[in-house]
Design a protein around this motif. Sequence first.
Motif, PDB file in Angstrom:
ATOM      1  N   ASP A  35      38.343  -0.376  45.928  1.00  0.00           N
ATOM      2  CA  ASP A  35      39.050  -1.428  46.656  1.00  0.00           C
ATOM      3  C   ASP A  35      38.940  -1.143  48.148  1.00  0.00           C
ATOM      4  O   ASP A  35      38.680  -0.011  48.559  1.00  0.00           O
ATOM      5  CB  ASP A  35      40.522  -1.467  46.229  1.00  0.00           C
ATOM      6  CG  ASP A  35      41.176  -2.829  46.491  1.00  0.00           C
ATOM      7  OD1 ASP A  35      40.503  -3.705  47.083  1.00  0.00           O
ATOM      8  OD2 ASP A  35      42.339  -2.991  46.120  1.00  0.00           O
ATOM      9  N   GLU A  44      40.603  -2.534  52.179  1.00  0.00           N
ATOM     10  CA  GLU A  44      41.506  -3.350  52.980  1.00  0.00           C
ATOM     11  C   GLU A  44      40.952  -3.366  54.416  1.00  0.00           C
ATOM     12  O   GLU A  44      41.303  -2.515  55.240  1.00  0.00           O
ATOM     13  CB  GLU A  44      42.920  -2.765  52.938  1.00  0.00           C
ATOM     14  CG  GLU A  44      43.998  -3.697  53.457  1.00  0.00           C
ATOM     15  CD  GLU A  44      45.389  -3.121  53.231  1.00  0.00           C
ATOM     16  OE1 GLU A  44      46.119  -3.677  52.396  1.00  0.00           O
ATOM     17  OE2 GLU A  44      45.736  -2.098  53.864  1.00  0.00           O
ATOM     18  N   THR A  92      42.967  -2.776  57.822  1.00  0.00           N
ATOM     19  CA  THR A  92      43.518  -1.451  58.130  1.00  0.00           C
ATOM     20  C   THR A  92      42.452  -0.360  58.106  1.00  0.00           C
ATOM     21  O   THR A  92      42.750   0.795  58.446  1.00  0.00           O
ATOM     22  CB  THR A  92      44.624  -1.068  57.120  1.00  0.00           C
ATOM     23  OG1 THR A  92      44.082  -1.109  55.791  1.00  0.00           O
ATOM     24  CG2 THR A  92      45.798  -2.025  57.225  1.00  0.00           C
ATOM     25  N   SER A 140      50.989  -1.210  53.837  1.00  0.00           N
ATOM     26  CA  SER A 140      49.688  -1.691  53.367  1.00  0.00           C
ATOM     27  C   SER A 140      49.850  -2.356  52.007  1.00  0.00           C
ATOM     28  O   SER A 140      50.248  -1.699  51.041  1.00  0.00           O
ATOM     29  CB  SER A 140      48.699  -0.518  53.249  1.00  0.00           C
ATOM     30  OG  SER A 140      47.619  -0.849  52.400  1.00  0.00           O
ATOM     31  N   MET A 199      47.561  -3.171  49.867  1.00  0.00           N
ATOM     32  CA  MET A 199      46.701  -2.510  48.894  1.00  0.00           C
ATOM     33  C   MET A 199      47.322  -1.209  48.399  1.00  0.00           C
ATOM     34  O   MET A 199      47.404  -0.948  47.188  1.00  0.00           O
ATOM     35  CB  MET A 199      45.331  -2.220  49.511  1.00  0.00           C
ATOM     36  CG  MET A 199      44.341  -1.577  48.527  1.00  0.00           C
ATOM     37  SD  MET A 199      42.756  -1.134  49.302  1.00  0.00           S
ATOM     38  CE  MET A 199      43.158   0.463  50.026  1.00  0.00           C
TER      39      MET A 199
END
Length: 246
Positions: free
Chosen positions: A31, A33, A36, A159, A161
């Motif tokens: 994954d 993000e 960030t 965050s 995620m």
Amino acid sequence: MTDCSNYRKFGPVMDSMARLDKTDMDRLLLDREPETGLAEYYSAHTDWMDPDARVVFIGICPGFEQMKLSFDLVREYSSQPEEEVLRTAKIHARFGKSMRRNLIALANRTNLPDLLGIQDCAALFEPDCHLMDNTALLPYPVFRHGKNYTGHAPKISKSPMLTEICERQLKKILNTYPDAVFIPLGKCVDEQLILSGAIPEERIIHGFPHPSGANGHRFRQLEENLDSINRQLENALKKEENHHAA
């Protein structure tokens, strides 16, 4: 409790790689993000979890060195049954060499050896020992702009995620270790467990320092909290022991 699904997906990928370095890690990407700079990657050693453990150390997440060691171990033992590959990778990759030495030295200063009936906390790392296991709030390695994520900038709670990963992981931890006592490693993990409220307070041992060599104050931090840590350990482990006896 061992989930082999990600290993089945990424095992062939790892077999096709000559080595693990940061230039080709995206082949193990789980994954990302972008806003960030955070990215999560697969590492096999965290898939194996021992439900018999009485004490579970909880960190933030594995780093690159553990990921690399796990990668090498998985390739070495890939001909073995899936669960045995994951178990072997977990036992040999957890905490790494210097981190393991530091953790053992810290734990030996507490009453943990006496409470578990062992001479030395080094015994907790023996391959056939089921007294201890370790896990993390984020079970797989997470990097921010290519560097090991340390729990800050951003915090997990900032965050989406990481929050989702952490919430999912905490449910898994509770299901896997129904009676274990949990020792968060460092203030960051401690604060996140309090914030989440997922684990009953009486099963968490607060105040244990992070064993990283980068934490030069770890022994001072331990001494400052030692009486409290020992009281918590005694109460939690005796309660767990009585629960099993009943």
